[in-house]
Design a protein around this motif. Sequence first.
Motif, mmCIF file in Angstrom:
data_model
loop_
_atom_site.group_PDB
_atom_site.id
_atom_site.type_symbol
_atom_site.label_atom_id
_atom_site.label_comp_id
_atom_site.label_asym_id
_atom_site.label_seq_id
_atom_site.Cartn_x
_atom_site.Cartn_y
_atom_site.Cartn_z
ATOM 1 N N SER A 179 0.847 -1.190 0.000
ATOM 2 C CA SER A 179 0.000 0.000 0.000
ATOM 3 C C SER A 179 0.880 1.237 0.000
ATOM 4 O O SER A 179 1.693 1.432 0.906
ATOM 5 N N TRP A 183 -4.556 3.186 8.501
ATOM 6 C CA TRP A 183 -5.160 2.950 7.190
ATOM 7 C C TRP A 183 -6.297 1.940 7.266
ATOM 8 O O TRP A 183 -7.355 2.120 6.658
ATOM 9 N N THR A 190 -0.253 4.185 0.444
ATOM 10 C CA THR A 190 -0.748 5.034 1.529
ATOM 11 C C THR A 190 -0.019 4.722 2.829
ATOM 12 O O THR A 190 0.406 5.637 3.552
ATOM 13 N N VAL A 191 0.148 3.455 3.132
ATOM 14 C CA VAL A 191 0.858 3.064 4.351
ATOM 15 C C VAL A 191 2.303 3.540 4.301
ATOM 16 O O VAL A 191 2.840 4.064 5.280
#
Length: 755
Positions: A100, A471, A102-103
């Motif tokens: 991910s 998340w 985002t992570v």
Amino acid sequence: MMFASFNSSGGKLKISNPEYSDFGPNTALMQSFAVGHNFPTEYPHFSGDRIRYHFLFYFQAGNLEFLGLDPAWSLNLLSITTLVAMLIVVMTLGEMLFNSRTVGRLGSLLFFFFGSLSYVPFLHKQVSIRAAIEAIKHRGDFLPSIFPYRGEQWGTWSQVTYLNQRHFASAIGIFMLVLVFLVIQYRARAARRINTNRSKGHFINDVAAWLRRGARMFLPLTSRRHSAVATMSPSHEIVPNDTLSPEPDALTETSPSAMSDRSQVGGYNYRLSDDATPAENPAEPETEVTPPPPLTEVKPQTMVRAESFRATVPGFIFSGVLLGLIPMWNSALFIAAAAVLGVLFILFPLRLQMLALAITAGLIALPQMLYLGTGSGRAPMPRLFHWGYMVDQPTAMNVAKYLGFTFGFKWLLIALALIFASWFQRRLFLAALSLLGVAFCFQFTIEVLANQKFLHSWVIIANLFVAFALWRLWRLSLGGTTLPGKFVATALFLLIIPGGVIDFFPIHNTGWSEVQYQNDPLIDWLKKNTKPRDIFLTDRFVTHPILMAGRRVLYGWPYYGWSAGYDASKHDRLYAELFEGKDPWKVYHLLKDNGIKYVVYDNAVRQGQFIKRPNEQLYATYFPKVFEDSRYNGLVIYKVPDTSPPKLNALPEGVTNMFEGGKGAGKGEFDSPTGIAVDPSGNILVADTNNGRIEKFSSTGAFLSIIGMKGSGHGQLGEPNGIAVDRAGNIYVAEVGSNHRVQKLAPDGTFIAEW
């Protein structure tokens, strides 16, 4: 951040006050490479012995200055580049570990927010929200913690560590890069296992199809057609269960094309089945029977492993080279990497490759560790195992309290992340958790701040798990809505960041300390008239034009030598003897034995607390003065001649006076003196009790002679205690100890009588 703490203007370095002391050794190292000649490398603040400080980062900064940049740009450019590179690598590690972006991005952002609860007592003291905002805006110090331990009061759990220790981020970046490589390799191994299992499944399906076709040869034609429909139904499933791969929930933001073929995404359990239909597979002619593929098409597992080892080991060896280069960048990070990789070796496969990595790293790092950690000038080291080294009274409760306060609400998110995480991710977290064990169970140096580096390294990895939990909470659906999860994730994030936000303000609010590094008469004179390898005896300072000129000093600020592992107490004694000794012959030879070329006197030496009785008159008498300028705090520089001055050779060795002798058995020295008298000429007689003698000095304290020697015969003295002189100058000595008598001696010490 970087230019706010270290900048330059008008030939002066501007150093932020909270970082001033830490830049003492760093700027001295830079200048020793840029304008000096520090090869073989020595510590500029502790000359005469090999360097014991990780210096390669500042060697690179010095090279940039040598190429034309000023010191501030040289150090800041390298610092910014390595910090940004480290954050990019951390971002990559997060993306690879949790699939991910985002992570990865959020985990990299959390680097700026350590998570300590130090902001809680600070905000609690504020009387209102407006007062809190004003206090934050004008704050000049980093938030202290509630603990009295070293470093806790000046905000060690903040960005100040990376502002002071510019070399730290680069070493962490190298370590994180190796972790990225290992995660990729573990994923690739999982994919290879899945592909191998899928190949085996196709082989089994082919054999089954051949057997079905062979069986139909013995059936009537109509029966064959009906059986084809039945036999073409799914007949075999392969469900690999690769424990190295994350579960589907842990894999996010995967493209639709990748989702369409789960076998291409490590960690997805998938099924391969023979689901062809009669239309897709018309019945073959009765006379044709396709033979099964030979069994040798499936390679033995040992051959696959051998090919895998040969294909992957170069990358592991290169990773070992990277780790092996760390000790002289930051030795604490090498120990941290060794701890984490040691646990990875136990918990994960590819052990042969990991062994190759370890051997490579060890062969490169061992000479560096021996060079940094051995030598004649090293201080005695404490025991290696030291439970609770970072805290006082290290009970389990105190350690838990310390860690709970230091990382705050991140612990809650880490616990949530471990619930959501796969077994692969949990094992990697266990490997990172070894850093806490190293920090609290081992003592590698006498400076506890070195162990704090292990916690700083750990929290960078832990931040990725914190980001993963945030998340997952953000996407968590309860009752068909994600609003509760978003609310909880936002609240926890806001509880983590206040300390980091507050600690950004001191970076810009503190004052500067200025240090001249060019366009300076003293620096210009030093560069023109002294050699780059010359050593100076000076005041014990943090920064000085002598260091800015790339020269070295015998003994700079004591903390620098002590924290780097040098025997600072030995240099304390030598330093005092050189600045207080009254024996010119002895002082000269001590200067020569320690390679000192120049002696620098200023008011800091003359009026300081460490040197009680400065001997500047000795240097003014016997050594040539080569530089003097009152603008530098009354500074005078004396040159140590290559050969002893003629008048120095004529002096008897050991000549001193009664005020400077101190304890000993030499001329002018004493051992428990207990009696004193003055003769008619004004000379001073001292009963030197434990040395069994009487020493005679002039009225000004200059040494004249010794009367008597230890013994019990006439004129000999056991333990002279009381002493008196008559008008004729005769000496009366009362002895204690074994002799128990009073002797009468002539002024020259000749025996006259005893009682």
